[in-house]
Enzyme design. Structure first.
Site, PDB file in Angstrom:
ATOM      1  N   LEU A 242      -3.602   4.479  -5.746  1.00  0.00           N
ATOM      2  CA  LEU A 242      -4.912   3.827  -5.748  1.00  0.00           C
ATOM      3  C   LEU A 242      -4.889   2.597  -4.844  1.00  0.00           C
ATOM      4  O   LEU A 242      -5.871   2.302  -4.157  1.00  0.00           O
ATOM      5  CB  LEU A 242      -5.309   3.437  -7.170  1.00  0.00           C
ATOM      6  CG  LEU A 242      -6.654   2.716  -7.297  1.00  0.00           C
ATOM      7  CD1 LEU A 242      -7.799   3.591  -6.799  1.00  0.00           C
ATOM      8  CD2 LEU A 242      -6.893   2.276  -8.735  1.00  0.00           C
ATOM      9  N   TYR A 243      -3.769   1.879  -4.853  1.00  0.00           N
ATOM     10  CA  TYR A 243      -3.637   0.721  -3.955  1.00  0.00           C
ATOM     11  C   TYR A 243      -3.868   1.142  -2.510  1.00  0.00           C
ATOM     12  O   TYR A 243      -4.637   0.517  -1.776  1.00  0.00           O
ATOM     13  CB  TYR A 243      -2.253   0.102  -4.114  1.00  0.00           C
ATOM     14  CG  TYR A 243      -1.914  -0.919  -3.041  1.00  0.00           C
ATOM     15  CD1 TYR A 243      -2.568  -2.142  -2.986  1.00  0.00           C
ATOM     16  CD2 TYR A 243      -0.943  -0.639  -2.065  1.00  0.00           C
ATOM     17  CE1 TYR A 243      -2.271  -3.076  -1.999  1.00  0.00           C
ATOM     18  CE2 TYR A 243      -0.638  -1.565  -1.086  1.00  0.00           C
ATOM     19  CZ  TYR A 243      -1.292  -2.778  -1.055  1.00  0.00           C
ATOM     20  OH  TYR A 243      -1.007  -3.696  -0.076  1.00  0.00           O
ATOM     21  N   ALA A 244      -3.213   2.230  -2.096  1.00  0.00           N
ATOM     22  CA  ALA A 244      -3.370   2.724  -0.726  1.00  0.00           C
ATOM     23  C   ALA A 244      -4.818   3.134  -0.467  1.00  0.00           C
ATOM     24  O   ALA A 244      -5.361   2.886   0.619  1.00  0.00           O
ATOM     25  CB  ALA A 244      -2.436   3.905  -0.485  1.00  0.00           C
TER      26      ALA A 244
END
Length: 432
Positions: A242-244
């Site tokens: 999700l960060y990416a």
């Protein structure tokens, strides 16, 4: 804490390129309609996570802290203006978000050291120990950099800062970092990396004149890409975390603001930054901590006993890349939210180009700490991490003059020296 700015690595003076007419423009092979489609797609997916995820106690706590912070007094305004004062004749006036963070504190110090006016902004959240952030802030304060305690989602605060100071540049380094934490608190990534970015871009596009923007993307956008080394032209539509995904969405959103409002925007994809004053959630940091405490450390391996490797990049090299990107950024072309011409849009990798296996990292730490690590090798979990990162930096070399000079062992030696000193002083202070 008794500390001096000597502990923050020095950075050479302002970089000036002879190749302005070769400035790279990141262009998608798709149409503008497709770019907007992908922007909306990523934003919709992430908002889905946002709506489903419960509000975390830590996020609520950070919100309460911010609500209690005060700004806008005459003394506060004086500090902002004083911090923004340019000491060199050709200096810039820079707003640095995430200024009390790892990269942000180093960049802020380097800008101030060479004579630029610098105003910091940080919300001092508790993703990791805020005490470390406050110590970084104290160093910056002694260097003449005022760090405003506030959030990039506070539109009124941003409006006030832009009213007080005519910023020539914004160095946007504030973000919710970490790949694994996204599985615990996905909402914080949407709040900072999406909503916060949009809020900041809204303030920048409405400013007159508009500032040029340099912001931190991430090597994580390459996700499941199997082609190495990673190049800026490679596909980035298969994020592994999700960060990416929030960083990929940020790049698409940034392009949209560049296209519609004429904002000059440069995105920097950092590759595994390490060094003194680093983040405690990074492997090199907690490996050193646990090795010294005699605790076992977990080293992940890829399927079929494959090695996990990272393109570790020393903080000094990252700072040089940030300053070079700022110095070669062209002016935004809009005014008061209206575009007057095509504006510069660039994406650069900032890495070391020398991936090192995590096991080798541990061996170097063992040597420097003079302690044998208790290693525990486990299969890599499906938590968003990728097996391998490797930066192709030829574009940054050509356009920014970027040239990393610190190998992993030399950089870790500086980190270990700082870490032992910092821990020693923290223990003495806690015993008072």
């Amino acid at each position: 804490m008794s500390q001096h700015m000597d502990n923050i690595p020095s950075t050479p003076g302002k970089f000036k390129s002879d190749k302005y007419h070769y400035i790279y423009r990141f262009r998608s092979h798709s149409s503008i309609a497709k770019l907007v489609f992908w922007s909306l797609f990523f934003f919709s997916v992430i908002c889905f996570f946002f709506l489903l995820s419960p509000s975390s106690p830590s996020a609520d706590k950070s919100r309460r802290v911010l609500e209690n912070s005060t700004w806008g007094s005459p003394e506060w305004e004086r500090k902002v203006r004083q911090s923004a004062h340019v000491r060199s004749g050709r200096g810039h006036t820079v707003l640095v978000t995430g200024a009390a963070g790892f990269v942000g504190s180093h960049v802020s110090a380097a800008l101030k050291r060479r004579g630029d006016g610098v105003v910091g902004l940080d919300n001092f959240n508790n993703y990791y120990d805020p005490e470390l952030k406050r110590h970084r802030r104290d160093l910056l304060d002694r260097a003449g950099v005022f760090v405003v305690d506030g959030d990039i989602n506070d539109a009124e605060l941003l409006r006030k800062l832009f009213d007080l100071v005519e910023f020539t540049h914004v160095m946007h380094l504030a973000a919710q970092a970490g790949v694994r934490y996204a599985m615990q608190n996905p909402k914080s990534y949407v709040n900072s990396n999406i909503a916060g970015l949009v809020n900041l871009l809204e303030s920048c596009k409405s400013a007159d004149p508009q500032p040029a923007i340099i912001w931190a993307s991430s090597s994580s956008v390459y996700g499941l890409n199997s082609k190495v080394p990673f190049s800026e032209k490679d596909r980035t539509d298969h994020p592994a975390s999700l960060y990416a995904a929030t960083k990929k969405a940020g790049e698409a959103i940034a392009h949209t603001y560049n296209h519609i409002y004429g904002l000059s925007i440069t995105g920097l994809r950092f590759f595994t930054v390490y060094g003194p004053w680093g983040r405690p959630d990074m492997a090199y940091f907690f490996f050193a901590r646990d090795i010294l405490k005699g605790k076992p450390i977990t080293i992940f391996e890829a399927p079929d006993h494959g090695s996990v490797a990272r393109d570790f990049t020393y903080i000094d090299d990252i700072v040089k890349g940030c300053l070079a990107a700022l110095d070669t950024a062209k002016k935004s072309t809009g005014s008061g939210g209206k575009k007057k011409g095509a504006a510069q849009f660039r994406i650069f990798n900032l890495g070391n180009t020398s991936p090192v296996e995590v096991g080798k990292l541990v061996s170097i730490l063992e040597k420097l700490l003079k302690v044998k690590a208790k290693r525990k090798v486990l299969p890599m979990p499906r938590n968003g991490d990728v097996q391998y990162t490797h930066a192709n930096i030829s574009l940054a070399q050509r356009e920014l003059g970027y040239k990393p000079t610190t190998d992993l062992e030399s950089g870790l030696k500086k980190f270990v020296r700082w870490y032992i000193s910092y821990q020693s002083k923290s223990k003495k202070k806690s015993s008072w």
